[in-house]
Design a protein around this motif. Structure first.
Motif, PDB file in Angstrom:
ATOM      1  N   ALA A  32       0.821  -1.217   0.000  1.00  0.00           N
ATOM      2  CA  ALA A  32       0.000   0.000   0.000  1.00  0.00           C
ATOM      3  C   ALA A  32       0.855   1.266   0.000  1.00  0.00           C
ATOM      4  N   GLY A  33       2.166   1.120   0.186  1.00  0.00           N
ATOM      5  CA  GLY A  33       3.056   2.267   0.046  1.00  0.00           C
ATOM      6  C   GLY A  33       3.546   2.910   1.320  1.00  0.00           C
ATOM      7  N   ILE A  34       3.615   2.151   2.406  1.00  0.00           N
ATOM      8  CA  ILE A  34       4.076   2.748   3.658  1.00  0.00           C
ATOM      9  C   ILE A  34       5.496   3.313   3.516  1.00  0.00           C
ATOM     10  N   GLY A  35       6.276   2.721   2.639  1.00  0.00           N
ATOM     11  CA  GLY A  35       7.650   3.179   2.451  1.00  0.00           C
ATOM     12  C   GLY A  35       7.755   4.560   1.820  1.00  0.00           C
ATOM     13  N   THR A  36       6.675   5.066   1.270  1.00  0.00           N
ATOM     14  CA  THR A  36       6.697   6.391   0.640  1.00  0.00           C
ATOM     15  C   THR A  36       6.321   7.510   1.611  1.00  0.00           C
ATOM     16  N   LEU A  37       5.905   7.151   2.813  1.00  0.00           N
ATOM     17  CA  LEU A  37       5.485   8.154   3.793  1.00  0.00           C
ATOM     18  C   LEU A  37       6.679   8.695   4.570  1.00  0.00           C
ATOM     19  N   PRO A  38       6.654   9.969   4.954  1.00  0.00           N
ATOM     20  CA  PRO A  38       7.749  10.556   5.741  1.00  0.00           C
ATOM     21  C   PRO A  38       7.605  10.197   7.221  1.00  0.00           C
ATOM     22  N   LEU A  39       8.015   8.989   7.591  1.00  0.00           N
ATOM     23  CA  LEU A  39       7.783   8.490   8.946  1.00  0.00           C
ATOM     24  C   LEU A  39       8.985   8.607   9.883  1.00  0.00           C
ATOM     25  N   GLN A  40      10.148   8.935   9.353  1.00  0.00           N
ATOM     26  CA  GLN A  40      11.368   8.940  10.162  1.00  0.00           C
ATOM     27  C   GLN A  40      11.188   9.772  11.429  1.00  0.00           C
ATOM     28  N   ASP A  41      11.348   9.122  12.583  1.00  0.00           N
ATOM     29  CA  ASP A  41      11.247   9.735  13.915  1.00  0.00           C
ATOM     30  C   ASP A  41       9.880  10.361  14.204  1.00  0.00           C
ATOM     31  N   SER A  42       8.856   9.964  13.474  1.00  0.00           N
ATOM     32  CA  SER A  42       7.502  10.479  13.700  1.00  0.00           C
ATOM     33  C   SER A  42       6.753   9.559  14.661  1.00  0.00           C
ATOM     34  N   PHE A  43       6.013  10.154  15.587  1.00  0.00           N
ATOM     35  CA  PHE A  43       5.123   9.369  16.436  1.00  0.00           C
ATOM     36  C   PHE A  43       3.918   8.977  15.591  1.00  0.00           C
ATOM     37  N   VAL A  44       3.561   7.697  15.622  1.00  0.00           N
ATOM     38  CA  VAL A  44       2.432   7.200  14.836  1.00  0.00           C
ATOM     39  C   VAL A  44       1.500   6.430  15.764  1.00  0.00           C
ATOM     40  N   ALA A  45       0.272   6.912  15.870  1.00  0.00           N
ATOM     41  CA  ALA A  45      -0.728   6.247  16.703  1.00  0.00           C
ATOM     42  C   ALA A  45      -1.305   5.053  15.961  1.00  0.00           C
TER      43      ALA A  45
END
Length: 98
Positions: A32-45
């Motif tokens: 689904a493309g999770i690798g394209t999201l800017p997640l580095q060091d982001s808190f994710v609920a």
């Protein structure tokens, strides 16, 4: 308006295949493309229903772990969260969710 992509995976497994439902879930999230999201060091609920005595409508821990691991692989800092209820019970406030 553009149409949304819908991703589907059969969660059927065969004994001894070496492919589990959590593994299929991780594959689906990646497709689904999770690798394209800017997640580095982001808190994710990760919103889920923690469950209550007598209630079977909850996310199994192995599935939550698969989502967590996929998020962490992509640099995120995931945490679990649930909504409080308006009725009295084990989820009436966040401190009693456990």
């Amino acid at each position: 308006m553009t149409k949304s992509n819908v991703y589907f995976s059969s969660f059927r497994t065969k004994a001894g295949s070496g492919i589990s439902i959590p593994m299929k879930l991780q594959k689906l999230i990646k497709a689904a493309g999770i690798g394209t999201l800017p997640l580095q060091d982001s808190f994710v609920a990760v919103k889920l229903h923690f469950g209550e005595p007598g209630n079977l409508a909850y996310l199994r821990p192995a599935y939550a772990a698969a989502v967590f691991e996929t998020l962490k692989e992509n640099g995120a800092r995931p945490f679990l969260t649930d909504c409080n209820t308006l009725y009295p019970g084990g989820r009436k406030n966040a401190l009693e969710h456990m």
